[in-house]
Motif scaffolding. Sequence first.
Motif, PDB file in Angstrom:
ATOM      1  N   ASN A 128      -0.761   8.209   8.724  1.00  8.11           N
ATOM      2  CA  ASN A 128      -1.452   6.950   8.456  1.00  8.11           C
ATOM      3  C   ASN A 128      -2.026   6.286   9.708  1.00  8.11           C
ATOM      4  N   SER A 129      -1.902   6.916  10.863  1.00  7.87           N
ATOM      5  CA  SER A 129      -2.318   6.257  12.098  1.00  7.87           C
ATOM      6  C   SER A 129      -3.790   5.890  12.088  1.00  7.87           C
ATOM      7  N   SER A 130      -4.664   6.813  11.619  1.00  7.22           N
ATOM      8  CA  SER A 130      -6.096   6.518  11.607  1.00  7.22           C
ATOM      9  C   SER A 130      -6.418   5.440  10.586  1.00  7.22           C
ATOM     10  N   LEU A 131      -5.745   5.484   9.416  1.00 10.32           N
ATOM     11  CA  LEU A 131      -5.975   4.456   8.402  1.00 10.32           C
ATOM     12  C   LEU A 131      -5.515   3.094   8.906  1.00 10.32           C
ATOM     13  N   LEU A 163       0.838  -1.192   0.000  1.00  7.61           N
ATOM     14  CA  LEU A 163       0.000   0.000   0.000  1.00  7.61           C
ATOM     15  C   LEU A 163       0.874   1.243   0.000  1.00  7.61           C
ATOM     16  N   ASP A 164       0.588   2.143  -0.916  1.00  2.00           N
ATOM     17  CA  ASP A 164       1.358   3.381  -1.031  1.00  2.00           C
ATOM     18  C   ASP A 164       0.724   4.440  -0.137  1.00  2.00           C
ATOM     19  N   GLY A 189       4.463  -2.818   8.344  1.00  2.00           N
ATOM     20  CA  GLY A 189       4.826  -1.613   7.597  1.00  2.00           C
ATOM     21  C   GLY A 189       3.724  -1.230   6.640  1.00  2.00           C
ATOM     22  N   SER A 190       4.068  -1.126   5.357  1.00  2.00           N
ATOM     23  CA  SER A 190       3.072  -0.772   4.349  1.00  2.00           C
ATOM     24  C   SER A 190       2.549  -2.001   3.604  1.00  2.00           C
ATOM     25  N   LYS A 191       2.852  -3.186   4.124  1.00  2.00           N
ATOM     26  CA  LYS A 191       2.416  -4.420   3.466  1.00  2.00           C
ATOM     27  C   LYS A 191       1.336  -5.128   4.274  1.00  2.00           C
ATOM     28  N   VAL A 192       0.348  -5.663   3.543  1.00  2.00           N
ATOM     29  CA  VAL A 192      -0.704  -6.488   4.126  1.00  2.00           C
ATOM     30  C   VAL A 192      -0.503  -7.906   3.616  1.00  2.00           C
ATOM     31  N   TYR A 202      -8.804   0.543   0.379  1.00  2.00           N
ATOM     32  CA  TYR A 202      -7.749   1.545   0.524  1.00  2.00           C
ATOM     33  C   TYR A 202      -8.020   2.743  -0.387  1.00  2.00           C
ATOM     34  N   SER A 203      -8.493   2.457  -1.603  1.00  2.00           N
ATOM     35  CA  SER A 203      -8.795   3.525  -2.556  1.00  2.00           C
ATOM     36  C   SER A 203      -9.919   4.414  -2.037  1.00  2.00           C
ATOM     37  N   ILE A 204     -10.956   3.791  -1.472  1.00  2.00           N
ATOM     38  CA  ILE A 204     -12.085   4.548  -0.930  1.00  2.00           C
ATOM     39  C   ILE A 204     -11.628   5.412   0.246  1.00  2.00           C
ATOM     40  N   ASN A 205     -10.792   4.851   1.115  1.00  2.00           N
ATOM     41  CA  ASN A 205     -10.263   5.615   2.242  1.00  2.00           C
ATOM     42  C   ASN A 205      -9.394   6.776   1.766  1.00  2.00           C
ATOM     43  N   SER A 206      -8.626   6.555   0.711  1.00  2.00           N
ATOM     44  CA  SER A 206      -7.768   7.610   0.159  1.00  2.00           C
ATOM     45  C   SER A 206      -8.595   8.765  -0.386  1.00  2.00           C
ATOM     46  N   ASP A 207      -9.832   8.463  -0.816  1.00  2.00           N
ATOM     47  CA  ASP A 207     -10.730   9.512  -1.316  1.00  2.00           C
ATOM     48  C   ASP A 207     -11.416  10.261  -0.179  1.00  2.00           C
TER      49      ASP A 207
END
Length: 334
Positions: free
Chosen positions: A16-19, A8-9, A42-45, A65-70
């Motif tokens: 990123n704490s809330s995400l 995840l980028d 880290g940034s990997k799931v 992740y895309s929806i959260n980024s929006d």
Amino acid sequence: MHTVNIELDFGAEKDNSSLYGRLDRTLKVIEETLGIETSIRGSKVFLNGPEDAVRKAEKFIQEYYSINSDGYTLSPEDVKFALKTIGEASPELDLKTGADPASLKNLFLSNVPVSSKNKFIVPRSETQKKYIDEIRAHDMVFGIGPAGTGKTYLAMAMAINALLKKEVSRIVLARPAVEAGEKLGFLPGDISEKVNPYLRPLYDALFDMMQQEKAYHLIETGVIEIAPLAFMRGRTLNDSFIILDEAQNTTSEQMKMYLTRLGFNSKTVITGDITQIDLPGDKISGLIEAERILKGIKDISIVYFSEKDVVRHTLVQKIIKAYDKYGKSRDNKR
């Protein structure tokens, strides 16, 4: 068993704490629903489990992740609903709509009655979906069932949606001010202060969907009116979306008065729980009477909810079931 890792980028400047917190809760729901193992480093799931389930989870997480980024967020209940719905979707729907039925974005963005404050408001059960469809199709809909099933909340969402789309020019929200154990005359304050506690749940639902500043502006300008049922007498409500909440506490006369307020280009939703009647023993509930009288009219829809449709804390569903069971056993002993 199949293993996949997703990069995840997050971006260098982003907090990123809330995400991370939301994603961690979401992964727990995915584990329970799909029967796989998940972890974040880290940034990997990392996903591990049956290949089909892992593939579904992989696609779901990427879209999540895309929806959260929006800027939008999904609650754990939304995630459960989405996983269930996407899992049951038929691939044949692609040919009819051109949309991916297993797409998280398509599920929410195409079916949201109203989207505000960066959250989705969608039906989370078959009955709730039917309720939304019936409100779209009919000018008068009754939603009858226990507390926490979304009767008022979804009706409010549809009302705001209709206002935003300019299908109506105002929203009217009404509630009977039943004196539950206290006489209004003995309560402090003027009439507005006396009835305000009865109307508070309607304000709560409104503020949950709309910024308070905007909501107050619409209330001040009369575009949204929140009032006791008695204030409806003598009026004809045209070009309006009207909601009557807690309708089980209307008398026969009040319900007839309310139902005959409906004017041109207007829609009304009447909600109530016939197991929670606060009227004096000698009064007939207007909701129960209306249900009997109007049941055969084609253009009026009545939707029944059960404890399966409860969308509050999972304990609420269990409490409702326990009380129903107790009530039936008590009736059998009489």
